[in-house]
Design an enzyme around this catalytic site. Structure first.
Site, PDB file in Angstrom:
ATOM      1  N   GLU A 151       0.837  -1.190   0.000  1.00  0.00           N
ATOM      2  CA  GLU A 151       0.000   0.000   0.000  1.00  0.00           C
ATOM      3  C   GLU A 151       0.874   1.242   0.000  1.00  0.00           C
ATOM      4  O   GLU A 151       2.087   1.176   0.249  1.00  0.00           O
ATOM      5  CB  GLU A 151      -0.905  -0.003   1.235  1.00  0.00           C
ATOM      6  CG  GLU A 151      -0.126   0.015   2.547  1.00  0.00           C
ATOM      7  CD  GLU A 151      -1.013  -0.170   3.771  1.00  0.00           C
ATOM      8  OE1 GLU A 151      -2.226  -0.352   3.585  1.00  0.00           O
ATOM      9  OE2 GLU A 151      -0.477  -0.126   4.880  1.00  0.00           O
ATOM     10  N   ASP A 198       7.064  -1.360 -17.765  1.00  0.00           N
ATOM     11  CA  ASP A 198       5.686  -1.244 -17.285  1.00  0.00           C
ATOM     12  C   ASP A 198       5.181   0.185 -17.468  1.00  0.00           C
ATOM     13  O   ASP A 198       4.565   0.761 -16.570  1.00  0.00           O
ATOM     14  CB  ASP A 198       5.617  -1.660 -15.810  1.00  0.00           C
ATOM     15  CG  ASP A 198       4.194  -1.973 -15.351  1.00  0.00           C
ATOM     16  OD1 ASP A 198       3.349  -2.279 -16.218  1.00  0.00           O
ATOM     17  OD2 ASP A 198       3.926  -1.917 -14.140  1.00  0.00           O
TER      18      ASP A 198
END
Length: 479
Positions: free
Chosen positions: A106, A216
């Protein structure tokens, strides 16, 4: 007195010790290499700062203040050395809000207790990193961000860890990401697309100059700073060397049979998506697709819409795969959806592999010749792809005629986030994220976790991450 003769040392037989010894030997080698590399780098930086200071003091106008400046600089260097010796831990920070969640961790907006500065603190769970074999991703992201000092890349200030988690303290970019912008504005004009594309080119070039391939590049990983300019983030899939791509997750999916009719596997959208139904008239559908795709980006699978076809083969790849990804982003900005969007991952993979037949432009969207030519030149075979010889050939494309790439950050961005404070998170989808007080569960048993007793360090959770700690020299220490 005759010299003493010693018997030659025995030849080590590493194979007789088993895989654990070979692994630990490699880890010790990496740790020692990283330690001395950081030590040499810091010594060189300190030497350079001293040289710059001496040159500065040769200015006759500073003659009366030389002693004062020299003394002040010495105090700042001492402050920096104390900073290096200070142990980072969670108790140094207070949580403002959770601004991102993923499969492996997170991101929280935090404020440092000592000076009140605001940062983004990314936490990765060690157990997930180990069980899902994500250690190379952790090391790649840490190394890429630690080596980069570019204005086009999100800045990493420090990394630290406790018994259960890894932490990356980074600059907070309050403008959100490019995906949020696409959800809000649906489609960009060519002028706006040109601006963001030019900045992304600068960011990718900065990473390539360090020897890294990002692998990415997608709207979720393109963040916006306070002024609306972009910075590249999330280097978990980056690699610092050319390599032959082993049989990967993507190749495995390609070998699976197509899902039965009416029962799609990995259905990631609430609406049917194909090259026929995607038109200007159903923008609401497209935004629903985008929101669904964002949820996929938070999963362990990720989204395949922007990856180059080389990742599906065993023929290897190099820096040009990042330029393919940028080509798909340009298409999405101008058209409204990625060029190979489909109902299932499997169909997306098939479309990417068959790109010469599936790269289509809708009839109801008018694009300039240069825009279409740029996209087709980047979504192309590796040996013919624009950018294969470096970023300069993309910058020289007619689509960017008149663009001053070196002065982009001096230009006012098309969209400036309307911020109300230094902790404004309105650009992030925080309403969809569970908010918890403090650092919550799963934060480990290290000294920084509030309300949890300090537990014994588990070697299985610490040995794989030796050498992970990093601290960046901040200019504020020499200001």
């Amino acid at each position: 007195m005759s010299e003493v003769e010693f018997a030659p040392p025995p030849t080590p037989d590493l194979e007789s010790y088993g895989p654990n010894v070979a692994y630990n030997r490699e880890r010790c080698y990496q740790l020692a290499q990283g330690f001395f590399k950081d030590a040499v780098r810091r010594a060189r930086e300190r030497h350079e700062r001293q040289k710059e200071l001496k040159l500065r003091l040769e200015n006759p106008e500073l003659l009366s203040r030389r002693e004062q400046i020299w003394s002040h600089s010495g105090k700042l260097e001492a402050k920096y050395l104390r900073f290096l010796r200070t142990k980072e831990e969670l108790s140094n920070y207070t949580v403002v809000k959770t601004i991102g969640k993923g499969y492996f961790g997170e991101v929280k907006l935090v404020r440092k207790r000592q000076d009140g500065r605001v940062y983004a603190l990314k936490r990765l769970f060690k157990s997930e990193m180990i069980s899902k074999e994500q250690l190379p991703r952790v090391r790649a992201e840490r190394d890429a961000l630690a080596e980069s000092d570019s204005e086009w890349v999100v800045k990493l200030f420090t990394t630290f860890q406790d018994n259960a988690s890894l932490y990356m303290l980074m600059e907070f970019l309050p403008g959100g990401d490019l995906m949020s912008m696409l959800i809000k504005y649906q489609i960009f004009s060519e002028d706006i697309t040109r601006f963001y594309t030019a900045e992304i080119i600068m960011a990718i070039e900065a990473i390539h100059n360090l020897g890294y391939i990002h692998r990415d590049i997608k709207p979720d990983n393109i963040l916006l700073d306070r002024g609306g300019h972009i910075k590249l983030a999330d280097f978990g899939l980056s690699t610092g060397f050319r390599r032959d791509h082993e049989k990967s997750y993507y190749q495995t999916l390609l070998q699976r049979p197509a899902p039965p009719s009416g029962r799609p596997q990995n259905n990631r959208h609430s609406v049917n998506i194909d090259e026929i139904s995607l038109t200007v008239s159903n923008r609401a559908q497209i935004n629903e697709w985008r929101r669904s795709r964002r949820l996929v980006a938070y999963s362990s699978v990720g989204t395949p819409d922007y990856i180059a076809p080389e990742l599906f083969s065993t023929n290897g790849y190099s820096f040009e795969i990042d330029w393919w990804s940028l080509g798909t982003i340009i298409y999405e900005c101008l058209v409204g959806w990625p060029p190979f969007a489909a109902e299932t991952f499997h169909d997306t993979y098939r479309k990417i592999i068959n790109w010469p037949h599936t790269l289509l432009f809708p009839d109801d969207i008018q694009l300039s010749y240069n825009a279409v030519h740029l996209i087709r030149s980047m979504i192309n075979a590796p040996d013919a792809r624009l950018g294969r010889n470096g970023a300069a050939e993309i910058k020289n494309h007619p689509f960017f005629a008149g663009v001053d790439f070196t002065g982009l950050r001096r230009i006012r961005a098309p969209f400036e986030p309307p911020l109300t404070s230094d902790v404004d998170t309105s650009a992030f989808p925080v309403d969809d994220l569970p908010q918890e007080e403090g650092f919550g569960d799963g934060g480990g048993s290290g000294p920084g976790r509030e309300g949890v007793a300090v537990g014994a360090e588990d070697p299985e959770m610490s040995l794989p991450f030796l050498g992970y700690t990093f601290k960046r020299f901040e200019k504020s220490y020499t200001a």
